[in-house]
Design a protein around this motif. Structure first.
Motif, short mmCIF file in Angstrom:
data_model
loop_
_atom_site.label_atom_id
_atom_site.label_comp_id
_atom_site.label_asym_id
_atom_site.label_seq_id
_atom_site.Cartn_x
_atom_site.Cartn_y
_atom_site.Cartn_z
N VAL A 87 69.93 134.98 86.38
CA VAL A 87 71.25 134.89 85.75
C VAL A 87 72.03 136.17 86.07
N ALA A 88 73.26 136.01 86.52
CA ALA A 88 74.09 137.18 86.81
C ALA A 88 74.35 137.96 85.53
N CYS A 89 74.23 139.26 85.61
CA CYS A 89 74.47 140.12 84.46
C CYS A 89 75.95 140.04 84.05
N ALA A 140 84.31 141.74 89.19
CA ALA A 140 84.72 140.80 90.24
C ALA A 140 84.27 141.23 91.64
N ASP A 141 84.03 142.53 91.83
CA ASP A 141 83.55 143.05 93.11
C ASP A 141 82.04 143.15 93.17
N ALA A 179 78.84 144.21 97.64
CA ALA A 179 78.94 142.81 97.19
C ALA A 179 77.62 142.07 97.24
N CYS A 180 76.52 142.75 96.98
CA CYS A 180 75.20 142.13 96.97
C CYS A 180 74.82 141.71 95.55
N ALA A 181 74.60 142.66 94.69
CA ALA A 181 74.26 142.44 93.28
C ALA A 181 72.96 141.68 93.05
#
Length: 84
Positions: free
Chosen positions: A31-33, A38-39, A6-8
């Motif tokens: 910006v999140a890819c 959801a995880d 859950a880092c990303a």
């Protein structure tokens, strides 16, 4: 070293200059890819559509540190240091 669950951070902090599903013009830094589920796992992991830059990022103690926040800061610094 394995990725922290859950880092990303590596899917958020860096820019991606090549097109990928959900980002036809590439992905801006911070910006999140669109391929994060959801995880906070990559939907393209192991697939040919995954950009080469994503596969080249390997977790390390220097990059990841002890917490997700360290990884986000370190990758943001790297983005700035290597841009233009």
């Amino acid at each position: 070293m394995d990725c922290r669950p859950a880092c990303a951070a590596c899917c958020i902090a860096p820019s991606i200059s090549t097109p990928l599903p959900g980002h036809p013009q590439g992905k801006p830094a911070g910006v999140a890819c669109a391929q994060l589920d959801a995880d906070l796992r990559c939907r393209l992991f192991g697939r040919p559509e995954r950009p080469a830059v994503c596969g080249s990022l390997q977790p390390s103690a220097e990059m990841c540190g002890a917490r997700r926040e360290h990884a986000l800061r370190w990758l943001a610094w790297l983005e700035t240091a290597t841009t233009g």
